[in-house]
Write an enzyme that holds these catalytic residues in place. Sequence first.
Site, PDB file in Angstrom:
ATOM      1  CD  GLN A 131      -2.427   1.220   2.808  1.00 47.04           C
ATOM      2  OE1 GLN A 131      -1.881   0.729   3.800  1.00 47.04           O
ATOM      3  NE2 GLN A 131      -3.632   1.751   2.864  1.00 47.04           N
ATOM      4  N   GLY A 132       0.828   2.026  -1.076  1.00 40.23           N
ATOM      5  CA  GLY A 132       1.623   3.252  -1.165  1.00 40.23           C
ATOM      6  C   GLY A 132       0.765   4.473  -0.894  1.00 40.23           C
ATOM      7  CE1 TYR A 133      -3.961   3.878  -0.578  1.00 43.95           C
ATOM      8  CE2 TYR A 133      -5.133   4.794   1.298  1.00 43.95           C
ATOM      9  CZ  TYR A 133      -5.152   4.118   0.100  1.00 43.95           C
ATOM     10  OH  TYR A 133      -6.344   3.685  -0.407  1.00 43.95           O
ATOM     11  CB  SER A 134       2.287   6.963   4.788  1.00 41.35           C
ATOM     12  OG  SER A 134       1.187   6.394   5.427  1.00 41.35           O
ATOM     13  CB  SER A 166       3.360  -2.878   5.508  1.00 44.89           C
ATOM     14  OG  SER A 166       3.088  -2.034   6.585  1.00 44.89           O
ATOM     15  CD  GLU A 249      -4.959   0.378   6.107  1.00 43.14           C
ATOM     16  OE1 GLU A 249      -5.226   1.267   5.278  1.00 43.14           O
ATOM     17  OE2 GLU A 249      -3.833   0.244   6.629  1.00 43.14           O
ATOM     18  CD  GLU A 378      -3.886  10.279  19.009  1.00 42.62           C
ATOM     19  OE1 GLU A 378      -3.558   9.654  17.979  1.00 42.62           O
ATOM     20  OE2 GLU A 378      -3.500   9.940  20.147  1.00 42.62           O
TER      21      GLU A 378
HETATM   22  C1  FAD Z   1       2.841  -0.893  11.606  1.00 49.14           C
HETATM   23  C2  FAD Z   1       2.537   0.161  10.597  1.00 49.14           C
HETATM   24  C3  FAD Z   1       2.335  -0.197   9.278  1.00 49.14           C
HETATM   25  C4  FAD Z   1       2.065   0.792   8.318  1.00 49.14           C
HETATM   26  N1  FAD Z   1       1.904   0.386   7.019  1.00 49.14           N
HETATM   27  C5  FAD Z   1       1.678   1.323   6.058  1.00 49.14           C
HETATM   28  C6  FAD Z   1       1.563   0.939   4.682  1.00 49.14           C
HETATM   29  O1  FAD Z   1       1.672  -0.241   4.335  1.00 49.14           O
HETATM   30  N2  FAD Z   1       1.366   1.891   3.773  1.00 49.14           N
HETATM   31  C7  FAD Z   1       1.233   3.214   4.088  1.00 49.14           C
HETATM   32  O2  FAD Z   1       1.016   4.017   3.199  1.00 49.14           O
HETATM   33  N3  FAD Z   1       1.348   3.618   5.388  1.00 49.14           N
HETATM   34  C8  FAD Z   1       1.572   2.703   6.370  1.00 49.14           C
HETATM   35  N4  FAD Z   1       1.706   3.091   7.691  1.00 49.14           N
HETATM   36  C9  FAD Z   1       1.702   4.534   8.017  1.00 49.14           C
HETATM   37  C10 FAD Z   1       0.471   5.015   8.772  1.00 49.14           C
HETATM   38  O3  FAD Z   1      -0.637   5.075   7.932  1.00 49.14           O
HETATM   39  C11 FAD Z   1       0.846   6.382   9.374  1.00 49.14           C
HETATM   40  O4  FAD Z   1       1.870   6.164  10.329  1.00 49.14           O
HETATM   41  C12 FAD Z   1      -0.332   7.051  10.038  1.00 49.14           C
HETATM   42  O5  FAD Z   1      -1.294   7.453   9.102  1.00 49.14           O
HETATM   43  C13 FAD Z   1       0.109   8.287  10.860  1.00 49.14           C
HETATM   44  O6  FAD Z   1       0.864   9.155  10.084  1.00 49.14           O
HETATM   45  P1  FAD Z   1       2.304   9.663  10.574  1.00 49.14           P
HETATM   46  O7  FAD Z   1       3.081   8.490  11.030  1.00 49.14           O
HETATM   47  O8  FAD Z   1       2.858  10.536   9.521  1.00 49.14           O
HETATM   48  O9  FAD Z   1       1.994  10.527  11.891  1.00 49.14           O
HETATM   49  P2  FAD Z   1       1.577  12.059  11.967  1.00 49.14           P
HETATM   50  O10 FAD Z   1       0.459  12.319  10.984  1.00 49.14           O
HETATM   51  O11 FAD Z   1       2.795  12.906  11.853  1.00 49.14           O
HETATM   52  O12 FAD Z   1       0.986  12.156  13.426  1.00 49.14           O
HETATM   53  C14 FAD Z   1       1.824  12.286  14.583  1.00 49.14           C
HETATM   54  C15 FAD Z   1       0.929  12.401  15.799  1.00 49.14           C
HETATM   55  O13 FAD Z   1       0.113  13.582  15.698  1.00 49.14           O
HETATM   56  C16 FAD Z   1      -1.270  13.228  15.854  1.00 49.14           C
HETATM   57  N5  FAD Z   1      -2.098  14.062  14.958  1.00 49.14           N
HETATM   58  C17 FAD Z   1      -1.828  14.377  13.670  1.00 49.14           C
HETATM   59  N6  FAD Z   1      -2.824  15.143  13.160  1.00 49.14           N
HETATM   60  C18 FAD Z   1      -3.738  15.280  14.147  1.00 49.14           C
HETATM   61  C19 FAD Z   1      -4.999  15.957  14.236  1.00 49.14           C
HETATM   62  N7  FAD Z   1      -5.517  16.613  13.196  1.00 49.14           N
HETATM   63  N8  FAD Z   1      -5.678  15.876  15.410  1.00 49.14           N
HETATM   64  C20 FAD Z   1      -5.174  15.193  16.490  1.00 49.14           C
HETATM   65  N9  FAD Z   1      -3.968  14.551  16.457  1.00 49.14           N
HETATM   66  C21 FAD Z   1      -3.273  14.594  15.311  1.00 49.14           C
HETATM   67  C22 FAD Z   1      -1.359  11.770  15.433  1.00 49.14           C
HETATM   68  O14 FAD Z   1      -2.495  11.149  16.046  1.00 49.14           O
HETATM   69  C23 FAD Z   1      -0.046  11.223  15.961  1.00 49.14           C
HETATM   70  O15 FAD Z   1      -0.157  10.913  17.324  1.00 49.14           O
HETATM   71  C24 FAD Z   1       1.984   2.146   8.687  1.00 49.14           C
HETATM   72  C25 FAD Z   1       2.182   2.514  10.024  1.00 49.14           C
HETATM   73  C26 FAD Z   1       2.464   1.540  10.972  1.00 49.14           C
HETATM   74  C27 FAD Z   1       2.681   1.974  12.396  1.00 49.14           C
END
Ligand code: FAD
Length: 394
Positions: A131-134, A166, A249, A378
């Site tokens: 999955q290429g989202y983040s 992942s 998901e 959150e």
């Molecule tokens: C085990 C694992 C597998 C993953 N696999 C994939 C994958 O296969 N493909 C993919 O694309 N992504 C994947 N991800 C990424 C995942 O989708 C992101 O980590 C997630 O969406 C959070 O984004 P971030 O890490 O950039 O955190 P950030 O967005 O930087 O957030 C940091 C903190 O700020 C808080 N925050 C941010 N905005 C707000 C708001 N508006 N209100 C309140 N709190 C807020 C968040 O809750 C968090 O605590 C994976 C993550 C994990 C942990």
Amino acid sequence: MSDLDTFRAETRAWLEANCPPEMRQPVRSEADACWGGKRFVFQSEAQKLWLQRMGERGWTVPTWPKEYGGGGLDPAQAKVLREEMARLTCRPPLQSFGIWMLGPALLKYGSEAHKRQYLPPIARGEIRWCQGYSEPDAGSDLASLATKCELHDDDYVINGQKIWTSYADKADWIFCLVRTDAEAPKHLGISFVLFDMATPGVTTRPITLISGKSPFCETFFDDVRVEKANLVGTLNRGWDVAKYLLAHERTMIGAMGEVGAGRPLSGVARDSIGTDDQGRLDAPVLRARIAEMEADAIAFRASLERVGDQVKAGQAHPAVASMLKYYGSELNKRRHELLMAAGGIDALEWEGERSRNGQGARDWLRTKANSIEGGTSEIQLNILAKHILRLPGA
Ligand SMILES: Cc1cc2nc3c(=O)[nH]c(=O)nc-3n(C[C@H](O)[C@H](O)[C@H](O)COP(=O)(O)OP(=O)(O)OC[C@H]3O[C@@H](n4cnc5c(N)ncnc54)[C@H](O)[C@@H]3O)c2cc1C
């Protein structure tokens, strides 16, 4: 016998004849899971045979239509299949992002050609997807993603970077969100494309965690050429596909609150702590916490059933996946905290035969990610505040 009773009897007989005995053991660790794909190394002949047999019958995806490799079962038959597999403790034949995420999105938004090309290999476990989202600057605020996709001659050309992908280094194909219109409001310039990870210009760099494992990667795209036919849905409307896929998901991750149940907490605690003269767990505070947890787990199971019925009747609120994701992942984290408390100091063991190489401790640490992956807790609470509670300013 009703039709469903006949179906149950036939299903039971088929499973008894076709599920190899080794595949009737509980999954002990990640290594026991079958992910399929071109490069997957099967743990045993039994694992390979079980996937092959279930795939041929369409029972890796029991409710998908038969013409796309599914079992064509209705929801009641699918429930019978789940019950009969649980009765024999059959392992899931396949774990797959294709099944949990891409498949449902293709069934709704894919063209007929997409469905015929991509769904059967997913069902048979032949192609593994990632999955290429983040991206480094687009996690919670996913719609800010910047990976550029431009039309050159008859192909799309993609440049940019994803992160936390992942198993990108093990996947055969990727479903990917890209920016196709940089001028439009951010949600309206995104498209959803599929491409082979072996395409020139795709590279992955595993991210090593403190545990020494690398479950995900940084993924880079340098002038990656993708056929126009690999766009799913409408150009610049990929956000609709992305959200639909995310709901699947999130429901899948939330459901871990139920399926992650494993051995009952009370049994683990009894073995480790012992019982009082009335046969109760000899730790009143822990006993109360376990009872509260078990009651919440029963309520969650009932909610999952209710939501399942609402989905079937077309009456589920679109934000319900956020509720299941939030509650299920927090519940799973709580369960593992309690398992650690119930297991005492032994539960922290990291290596050795007795603890199956620290499986309990490793599972406990893995649950910490449940409330981040697929959108953080959150963010789910924000969605619930806005779309269900309609709170001002949410
Ligand atoms: C085990 C694992 C597998 C993953 N696999 C994939 C994958 O296969 N493909 C993919 O694309 N992504 C994947 N991800 C990424 C995942 O989708 C992101 O980590 C997630 O969406 C959070 O984004 P971030 O890490 O950039 O955190 P950030 O967005 O930087 O957030 C940091 C903190 O700020 C808080 N925050 C941010 N905005 C707000 C708001 N508006 N209100 C309140 N709190 C807020 C968040 O809750 C968090 O605590 C994976 C993550 C994990 C942990």
